[in-house]
Design a protein around this motif. Structure first.
Motif, mmCIF file in Angstrom:
data_model
loop_
_atom_site.group_PDB
_atom_site.id
_atom_site.type_symbol
_atom_site.label_atom_id
_atom_site.label_comp_id
_atom_site.label_asym_id
_atom_site.label_seq_id
_atom_site.Cartn_x
_atom_site.Cartn_y
_atom_site.Cartn_z
ATOM 1 N N GLU A 16 35.287 51.768 33.798
ATOM 2 C CA GLU A 16 34.719 50.417 33.849
ATOM 3 C C GLU A 16 35.603 49.486 34.665
ATOM 4 O OE1 GLU A 16 31.738 49.228 32.697
ATOM 5 O OE2 GLU A 16 31.306 51.303 32.192
ATOM 6 N N LYS A 17 36.908 49.556 34.437
ATOM 7 C CA LYS A 17 37.844 48.690 35.165
ATOM 8 C C LYS A 17 37.789 48.947 36.667
ATOM 9 C CE LYS A 17 41.186 47.879 31.462
ATOM 10 N NZ LYS A 17 42.529 48.144 30.946
ATOM 11 N N GLN A 18 37.680 50.221 37.045
ATOM 12 C CA GLN A 18 37.599 50.560 38.477
ATOM 13 C C GLN A 18 36.346 49.968 39.118
ATOM 14 O OE1 GLN A 18 37.928 54.797 38.985
ATOM 15 N NE2 GLN A 18 40.040 54.868 38.213
ATOM 16 N N VAL A 19 35.226 50.080 38.397
ATOM 17 C CA VAL A 19 33.965 49.515 38.908
ATOM 18 C C VAL A 19 34.107 48.015 39.082
ATOM 19 C CG1 VAL A 19 31.555 49.039 38.318
ATOM 20 C CG2 VAL A 19 32.483 51.332 37.989
ATOM 21 N N TYR A 20 34.642 47.313 38.066
ATOM 22 C CA TYR A 20 34.806 45.861 38.132
ATOM 23 C C TYR A 20 35.766 45.477 39.255
ATOM 24 C CZ TYR A 20 32.690 46.019 33.454
ATOM 25 O OH TYR A 20 31.859 46.245 32.391
ATOM 26 N N ARG A 21 36.859 46.231 39.395
ATOM 27 C CA ARG A 21 37.843 45.928 40.436
ATOM 28 C C ARG A 21 37.193 46.017 41.828
ATOM 29 N NH1 ARG A 21 41.765 48.453 38.479
ATOM 30 N NH2 ARG A 21 43.011 46.661 37.853
ATOM 31 N N LYS A 22 36.425 47.079 42.056
ATOM 32 C CA LYS A 22 35.763 47.259 43.365
ATOM 33 C C LYS A 22 34.754 46.140 43.620
ATOM 34 C CE LYS A 22 36.513 52.158 43.872
ATOM 35 N NZ LYS A 22 35.993 53.506 43.819
ATOM 36 N N GLN A 23 34.011 45.769 42.591
ATOM 37 C CA GLN A 23 33.037 44.685 42.738
ATOM 38 C C GLN A 23 33.740 43.386 43.136
ATOM 39 O OE1 GLN A 23 31.158 44.564 38.886
ATOM 40 N NE2 GLN A 23 29.647 46.147 39.396
ATOM 41 N N LEU A 24 34.811 43.063 42.425
ATOM 42 C CA LEU A 24 35.523 41.811 42.677
ATOM 43 C C LEU A 24 36.231 41.816 44.027
ATOM 44 C CD1 LEU A 24 36.858 41.452 39.058
ATOM 45 C CD2 LEU A 24 35.355 39.804 40.171
ATOM 46 N N GLU A 25 36.815 42.941 44.405
ATOM 47 C CA GLU A 25 37.488 43.031 45.701
ATOM 48 C C GLU A 25 36.489 42.911 46.845
ATOM 49 O OE1 GLU A 25 39.672 46.676 45.326
ATOM 50 O OE2 GLU A 25 41.372 45.695 44.310
ATOM 51 N N SER A 26 35.292 43.477 46.634
ATOM 52 C CA SER A 26 34.263 43.382 47.678
ATOM 53 C C SER A 26 33.759 41.945 47.843
ATOM 54 C CB SER A 26 33.092 44.318 47.392
ATOM 55 O OG SER A 26 32.334 43.835 46.299
ATOM 56 N N GLU A 27 33.951 41.137 46.784
ATOM 57 C CA GLU A 27 33.594 39.721 46.848
ATOM 58 C C GLU A 27 34.713 38.890 47.466
ATOM 59 O OE1 GLU A 27 32.695 38.587 42.831
ATOM 60 O OE2 GLU A 27 31.078 40.055 42.640
ATOM 61 N N GLY A 28 35.837 39.551 47.794
ATOM 62 C CA GLY A 28 36.949 38.866 48.450
ATOM 63 C C GLY A 28 37.823 38.046 47.519
ATOM 64 N N LYS A 29 37.839 38.383 46.237
ATOM 65 C CA LYS A 29 38.661 37.635 45.272
ATOM 66 C C LYS A 29 40.137 37.997 45.450
ATOM 67 C CE LYS A 29 35.018 36.185 42.837
ATOM 68 N NZ LYS A 29 34.493 34.887 43.031
ATOM 69 N N PRO A 30 41.045 37.025 45.284
ATOM 70 C CA PRO A 30 42.486 37.309 45.353
ATOM 71 C C PRO A 30 42.928 38.201 44.187
ATOM 72 C CG PRO A 30 42.063 34.933 45.257
ATOM 73 C CD PRO A 30 40.749 35.624 45.080
ATOM 74 N N ALA A 31 44.024 38.946 44.381
ATOM 75 C CA ALA A 31 44.492 39.932 43.399
ATOM 76 C C ALA A 31 44.727 39.326 42.013
ATOM 77 C CB ALA A 31 45.758 40.607 43.894
ATOM 78 N N ASN A 32 45.348 38.115 41.957
ATOM 79 C CA ASN A 32 45.630 37.526 40.645
ATOM 80 C C ASN A 32 44.349 37.141 39.907
ATOM 81 O OD1 ASN A 32 45.184 35.420 42.518
ATOM 82 N ND2 ASN A 32 46.312 33.973 41.252
ATOM 83 N N ILE A 33 43.325 36.761 40.645
ATOM 84 C CA ILE A 33 42.022 36.421 40.044
ATOM 85 C C ILE A 33 41.313 37.697 39.592
ATOM 86 C CG2 ILE A 33 39.748 35.378 40.489
ATOM 87 C CD1 ILE A 33 41.980 33.327 40.426
ATOM 88 N N VAL A 34 41.456 38.762 40.373
ATOM 89 C CA VAL A 34 40.787 40.027 40.063
ATOM 90 C C VAL A 34 41.189 40.518 38.680
ATOM 91 C CG1 VAL A 34 40.677 42.490 40.677
ATOM 92 C CG2 VAL A 34 40.397 40.755 42.454
ATOM 93 N N GLU A 35 42.493 40.509 38.377
ATOM 94 C CA GLU A 35 42.969 41.024 37.085
ATOM 95 C C GLU A 35 42.438 40.195 35.913
ATOM 96 O OE1 GLU A 35 44.317 44.010 36.788
ATOM 97 O OE2 GLU A 35 44.086 44.053 38.959
ATOM 98 N N LYS A 36 42.422 38.873 36.062
ATOM 99 C CA LYS A 36 41.895 38.014 34.986
ATOM 100 C C LYS A 36 40.393 38.232 34.812
ATOM 101 C CE LYS A 36 45.364 34.397 35.204
ATOM 102 N NZ LYS A 36 45.693 33.037 35.571
ATOM 103 N N ALA A 37 39.697 38.370 35.929
ATOM 104 C CA ALA A 37 38.249 38.574 35.877
ATOM 105 C C ALA A 37 37.914 39.928 35.237
ATOM 106 C CB ALA A 37 37.649 38.479 37.270
ATOM 107 N N ILE A 38 38.733 40.939 35.524
ATOM 108 C CA ILE A 38 38.510 42.257 34.915
ATOM 109 C C ILE A 38 38.634 42.149 33.403
ATOM 110 C CG2 ILE A 38 39.531 44.558 34.607
ATOM 111 C CD1 ILE A 38 40.107 44.551 37.632
ATOM 112 N N GLU A 39 39.631 41.425 32.937
ATOM 113 C CA GLU A 39 39.826 41.243 31.500
ATOM 114 C C GLU A 39 38.598 40.590 30.864
ATOM 115 O OE1 GLU A 39 42.758 38.733 28.576
ATOM 116 O OE2 GLU A 39 43.642 39.536 30.413
ATOM 117 N N GLY A 40 38.056 39.573 31.525
ATOM 118 C CA GLY A 40 36.851 38.911 31.025
ATOM 119 C C GLY A 40 35.653 39.848 30.997
ATOM 120 N N ARG A 41 35.520 40.668 32.035
ATOM 121 C CA ARG A 41 34.388 41.603 32.082
ATOM 122 C C ARG A 41 34.528 42.714 31.048
ATOM 123 N NH1 ARG A 41 32.321 41.998 38.382
ATOM 124 N NH2 ARG A 41 32.238 39.746 38.699
ATOM 125 N N ILE A 42 35.758 43.126 30.785
ATOM 126 C CA ILE A 42 35.986 44.137 29.743
ATOM 127 C C ILE A 42 35.605 43.568 28.380
ATOM 128 C CG2 ILE A 42 37.806 45.381 28.472
ATOM 129 C CD1 ILE A 42 36.905 46.816 31.025
#
Length: 197
Positions: free
Chosen positions: A122-148
């Motif tokens: 699940e985390k890998q899927v969310y990470r790829k989705q967020l990175e493809s949206e061009g989100k910065p790395a620090n935002i990606v980790e927080k967003a993954i936590e919210g999606r989890i």
């Protein structure tokens, strides 16, 4: 005064089986110190009924088959005594839970039951989705936590909103039943069957 978040109150309630208001008061008095809040609850004479310590070897298996005959559920719920397992509250909770599982299709009982491989996937899927949206790395980790957390709310039985009353979560109903019976009530396992799936 320390800020008391509802998640902390809920966690204390799940571990103790004590009502939300008592848990909140204890956390406020303990200035957010979780261990001190538990101690305060004990000092007030409120028995702790968390998952630790007391074996739950009695209980019941509840079955539910949807009127269409296409969805069926079996769920095992345990308690410390046969007396509690035969109580009206326990039987009602078991039946409601079986219907809820039929309606809401959870995959796991709680976040602790999610296999590490499923969580990593699940985390890998969310990470790829967020990175493809061009989100910065620090935002990606927080967003993954919210999606989890949302994943847990969708897929874990105790984190789901109750099908018959969307204002309450299954874990709150379970905590209420523990408080009413004074016992260590556990949802041990379930199976959901659906024709064609």
């Amino acid at each position: 005064m320390a800020e008391i978040r509802s998640a902390e109150v809920q966690k204390l309630r799940m571990e103790t089986g004590i009502g939300m208001m008592d848990c909140k008061k204890a956390l406020i008095e303990a200035e957010g110190d979780f261990a001190r809040a538990k101690q305060l609850l004990r000092e007030q004479g409120l028995e702790l009924m968390g998952m630790q310590g007391r074996e739950a070897n009695e209980g019941r298996v509840e079955c539910y088959v949807h009127h269409s005959g296409k969805i069926g559920v079996m769920v095992e719920i345990t308690a410390n005594t046969d007396f509690a397992a035969k109580s009206d509250e326990f039987v009602r909770f078991s039946r409601d839970l079986a219907m809820h599982i039929a309606a809401s299709s959870p995959r796991y009982i709680s976040p602790e039951d999610v296999p590490a491989a499923d969580l990593d996937s699940e985390k890998q899927v969310y990470r790829k989705q967020l990175e493809s949206e061009g989100k910065p790395a620090n935002i990606v980790e927080k967003a993954i936590e919210g999606r989890i957390n949302r994943f847990y709310e969708d897929q874990c039985l105790v984190k789901q909103t109750f099908a018959k009353d969307p204002t309450v979560k299954v874990e709150a109903l379970l905590a209420d039943l523990r408080t009413k019976t004074g016992e260590n009530i556990r949802i041990k396992r379930f199976a959901r069957f659906e024709v064609g799936k």
